[in-house]
Design an enzyme around this catalytic site. Structure first.
Site, PDB file in Angstrom:
ATOM      1  N   TYR A  81       8.060  12.442   8.808  1.00  0.00           N
ATOM      2  CA  TYR A  81       8.054  12.204   7.348  1.00  0.00           C
ATOM      3  C   TYR A  81       9.331  12.752   6.705  1.00  0.00           C
ATOM      4  O   TYR A  81       9.945  12.104   5.844  1.00  0.00           O
ATOM      5  CB  TYR A  81       6.810  12.895   6.789  1.00  0.00           C
ATOM      6  CG  TYR A  81       6.518  12.672   5.330  1.00  0.00           C
ATOM      7  CD1 TYR A  81       5.916  11.489   4.880  1.00  0.00           C
ATOM      8  CD2 TYR A  81       6.789  13.672   4.393  1.00  0.00           C
ATOM      9  CE1 TYR A  81       5.612  11.316   3.540  1.00  0.00           C
ATOM     10  CE2 TYR A  81       6.482  13.503   3.051  1.00  0.00           C
ATOM     11  CZ  TYR A  81       5.887  12.324   2.632  1.00  0.00           C
ATOM     12  OH  TYR A  81       5.584  12.158   1.301  1.00  0.00           O
ATOM     13  N   LYS A 107      12.027  10.603   4.698  1.00  0.00           N
ATOM     14  CA  LYS A 107      12.283  10.853   3.278  1.00  0.00           C
ATOM     15  C   LYS A 107      13.737  11.226   3.016  1.00  0.00           C
ATOM     16  O   LYS A 107      14.268  10.953   1.934  1.00  0.00           O
ATOM     17  CB  LYS A 107      11.320  11.921   2.744  1.00  0.00           C
ATOM     18  CG  LYS A 107       9.861  11.453   2.666  1.00  0.00           C
ATOM     19  CD  LYS A 107       9.717  10.156   1.876  1.00  0.00           C
ATOM     20  CE  LYS A 107       8.318   9.899   1.385  1.00  0.00           C
ATOM     21  NZ  LYS A 107       8.188   8.569   0.743  1.00  0.00           N
TER      22      LYS A 107
HETATM   23  P1  NAP Z   1      -1.523   7.721  -1.478  1.00  0.00           P
HETATM   24  O1  NAP Z   1      -2.463   8.183  -2.523  1.00  0.00           O
HETATM   25  O2  NAP Z   1      -1.879   7.921  -0.048  1.00  0.00           O
HETATM   26  O3  NAP Z   1      -1.190   6.169  -1.741  1.00  0.00           O
HETATM   27  C1  NAP Z   1      -0.338   5.466  -0.877  1.00  0.00           C
HETATM   28  C2  NAP Z   1      -0.663   3.997  -0.989  1.00  0.00           C
HETATM   29  O4  NAP Z   1       0.240   3.282  -0.106  1.00  0.00           O
HETATM   30  C3  NAP Z   1      -2.089   3.663  -0.527  1.00  0.00           C
HETATM   31  O5  NAP Z   1      -2.693   2.769  -1.450  1.00  0.00           O
HETATM   32  C4  NAP Z   1      -1.859   2.998   0.824  1.00  0.00           C
HETATM   33  O6  NAP Z   1      -2.809   2.009   1.156  1.00  0.00           O
HETATM   34  C5  NAP Z   1      -0.529   2.321   0.606  1.00  0.00           C
HETATM   35  N1  NAP Z   1       0.113   1.954   1.853  1.00  0.00           N
HETATM   36  C6  NAP Z   1       0.162   2.672   3.009  1.00  0.00           C
HETATM   37  N2  NAP Z   1       0.808   1.994   3.960  1.00  0.00           N
HETATM   38  C7  NAP Z   1       1.173   0.811   3.418  1.00  0.00           C
HETATM   39  C8  NAP Z   1       1.850  -0.331   3.912  1.00  0.00           C
HETATM   40  N3  NAP Z   1       2.283  -0.398   5.184  1.00  0.00           N
HETATM   41  N4  NAP Z   1       2.057  -1.388   3.085  1.00  0.00           N
HETATM   42  C9  NAP Z   1       1.612  -1.343   1.793  1.00  0.00           C
HETATM   43  N5  NAP Z   1       0.956  -0.285   1.276  1.00  0.00           N
HETATM   44  C10 NAP Z   1       0.730   0.776   2.072  1.00  0.00           C
HETATM   45  O7  NAP Z   1      -0.077   8.407  -1.648  1.00  0.00           O
HETATM   46  P2  NAP Z   1       0.644   9.086  -2.929  1.00  0.00           P
HETATM   47  O8  NAP Z   1       0.374  10.534  -2.874  1.00  0.00           O
HETATM   48  O9  NAP Z   1       0.346   8.322  -4.153  1.00  0.00           O
HETATM   49  O10 NAP Z   1       2.175   8.919  -2.481  1.00  0.00           O
HETATM   50  C11 NAP Z   1       2.967   7.813  -2.924  1.00  0.00           C
HETATM   51  C12 NAP Z   1       4.393   8.010  -2.418  1.00  0.00           C
HETATM   52  O11 NAP Z   1       4.904   9.276  -2.867  1.00  0.00           O
HETATM   53  C13 NAP Z   1       4.520   8.030  -0.901  1.00  0.00           C
HETATM   54  O12 NAP Z   1       5.733   7.400  -0.510  1.00  0.00           O
HETATM   55  C14 NAP Z   1       4.571   9.501  -0.583  1.00  0.00           C
HETATM   56  O13 NAP Z   1       5.204   9.748   0.649  1.00  0.00           O
HETATM   57  C15 NAP Z   1       5.348  10.027  -1.759  1.00  0.00           C
HETATM   58  N6  NAP Z   1       5.132  11.455  -2.031  1.00  0.00           N
HETATM   59  C16 NAP Z   1       3.896  11.936  -2.345  1.00  0.00           C
HETATM   60  C17 NAP Z   1       3.730  13.297  -2.605  1.00  0.00           C
HETATM   61  C18 NAP Z   1       2.400  13.890  -2.979  1.00  0.00           C
HETATM   62  O14 NAP Z   1       2.330  15.133  -3.103  1.00  0.00           O
HETATM   63  N7  NAP Z   1       1.341  13.137  -3.164  1.00  0.00           N
HETATM   64  C19 NAP Z   1       4.832  14.167  -2.518  1.00  0.00           C
HETATM   65  C20 NAP Z   1       6.077  13.638  -2.184  1.00  0.00           C
HETATM   66  C21 NAP Z   1       6.222  12.274  -1.953  1.00  0.00           C
HETATM   67  P3  NAP Z   1      -4.142   2.394   2.052  1.00  0.00           P
HETATM   68  O15 NAP Z   1      -4.935   3.263   1.191  1.00  0.00           O
HETATM   69  O16 NAP Z   1      -4.781   1.075   2.315  1.00  0.00           O
HETATM   70  O17 NAP Z   1      -3.617   3.082   3.271  1.00  0.00           O
END
Ligand code: NAP
Length: 256
Positions: free
Chosen positions: A155, A159
Site C-alpha cells: 500500500y 500510494k
Molecule cells: P472504503 O470505505 O474501503 O471504500 C473503497 C471503495 O472502493 C469501496 O466501495 C470498494 O468497493 C471500492 N473498490 C475497491 N476496489 C475497487 C475496484 N477494483 N474497482 C472499483 N472500486 C473498487 O475506503 P475509504 O476509506 O473510503 O478510502 C478511499 C481512498 O482513500 C482509498 O484509495 C484509500 O486507500 C484512501 N485512503 C483512506 C484512508 C482512510 O483512513 N480511510 C487514509 C488514507 C488514504 P467494495 O466495497 O465492493 O470493495
C-alpha cells in the site's frame, strides 16, 4: 451558483466512504456525478442518494478499475449519459496488509492493480476527453502511508507511486488545461479503517480514539475533510496548482 455547475465528475470507489463523501460535495456544488464502484447495485444506490441540484444528473456504474475494458466502458457511459467529462477522482482502494515476510505475491499485485493500474487506466481514458476540450481536473488519493507504514509495503509503495504519477501528469498535461494533484489523507473514519480495527483486535471506538490522540488536532478525519480538499483541487480556484500532494491528516505526520 456552485463551483461545479455544468461540470461532470467521475469518482471511483464512491459507493461509500471518502469517495461517496466527495461525490456528495460535487453534487451539492452543482456537478453531475458518475459513481463508479465494483458493485453496480451499490453504485446505483449511492447515485440515488446524492443531493443533486436542479438540472444535474447522477449515474451508478459497476466497474473494476483494474480492468481496462471495463474502465473504457465506464468512461464512455459517463460521457454518453451525463453529457461530458471534466473531473476525475481516482479514489478506489483496498488494503492487504502484512509484514513483508508474510506478504503474498497476490496481495502485492491486488493492491498495485487497484491503486496504481486503476489510476493509470482511468486517467488514460479520461484524458482523451480532457485534452480535446482543453480542460480537465484529476485528483488521486494517496495516503500518509506513502511515507512508510509497518505492514503496508504494498500500500505504501502504491500510494507513493500515486505521488509520482500526478507529478508526471502535471508535466505532460499542463499545456492542455489539465491539472493533476493528489490528496494524502491521514486517519479517516471509514469502513477501511474500521476493518483495520477489527484486524488488530480493537473496537472501532478505541481505534479511532487512539488515532485522534496521535495527531495535533486531537480528532480523527471524516470523508468531508477529504472531500473539501478534493473539491478545491478540482475547482478553478486551484488552476495554478498541479503535480502536488496535499496532506490532510490533522498534522499527524508533523509529530510522528
Ligand atoms: P472504503 O470505505 O474501503 O471504500 C473503497 C471503495 O472502493 C469501496 O466501495 C470498494 O468497493 C471500492 N473498490 C475497491 N476496489 C475497487 C475496484 N477494483 N474497482 C472499483 N472500486 C473498487 O475506503 P475509504 O476509506 O473510503 O478510502 C478511499 C481512498 O482513500 C482509498 O484509495 C484509500 O486507500 C484512501 N485512503 C483512506 C484512508 C482512510 O483512513 N480511510 C487514509 C488514507 C488514504 P467494495 O466495497 O465492493 O470493495
Amino acid at each position: 451558483m456552485g463551483r461545479f455547475d455544468g461540470r461532470v465528475a467521475v469518482v471511483t470507489g464512491a459507493a461509500r466512504g471518502i469517495g461517496f463523501g466527495t461525490a456528495v460535495r460535487f453534487a451539492e456544488e452543482g456537478a453531475s456525478v458518475a459513481i463508479v464502484d465494483l458493485d453496480e447495485a451499490a453504485a446505483v444506490d449511492a447515485a440515488g442518494r446524492l443531493p443533486l441540484v436542479e438540472g444535474a444528473r447522477a449515474v451508478g456504474i459497476g466497474c473494476d478499475v483494474s480492468d481496462a475494458a471495463a474502465v473504457d466502458a465506464a468512461v464512455a457511459r459517463t460521457v454518453a449519459e451525463l453529457g461530458g467529462l471534466h473531473i476525475l477522482v481516482n479514489n478506489a482502494g483496498i488494503t492487504r496488509d502484512n509484514l513483508l515476510f508474510k506478504m503474498s505475491e497476490l496481495d502485492w499485485d491486488l493492491v498495485m492493480n487497484v491503486h496504481l493500474k486503476g489510476a493509470f487506466l482511468m486517467t488514460k481514458a479520461a484524458q482523451a476527453h480532457f485534452v480535446e476540450q482543453k480542460y480537465g481536473k484529476v485528483v488521486c488519493l494517496s495516503s500518509v502511508s506513502a511515507l512508510g507504514n509497518r505492514g503496508q509495503a504494498n500500500y505504501s509503495a502504491a500510494k507513493m507511486g500515486i505521488q509520482g504519477f500526478v507529478r508526471t501528469l502535471g508535466i505532460e498535461l499542463g499545456r492542455y488545461g489539465v491539472n493533476a494533484n493528489a490528496v494524502a489523507p491521514g486517519f479517516i473514519a471509514s469502513e477501511m479503517t474500521d476493518a483495520t480495527a477489527t484486524r488488530v483486535g480493537m473496537s472501532v471506538e478505541d481505534f479511532r480514539a487512539a488515532a485522534a490522540d496521535r495527531n495535533p488536532v486531537k480528532r480523527v478525519g471524516f470523508p468531508e475533510d477529504i472531500a473539501a480538499a478534493v473539491a478545491f483541487l478540482c475547482s478553478d480556484e486551484s488552476s495554478y496548482i498541479t503535480g502536488q500532494t496535499i496532506y490532510v491528516d490533522g498534522g499527524a505526520k508533523l509529530v510522528s
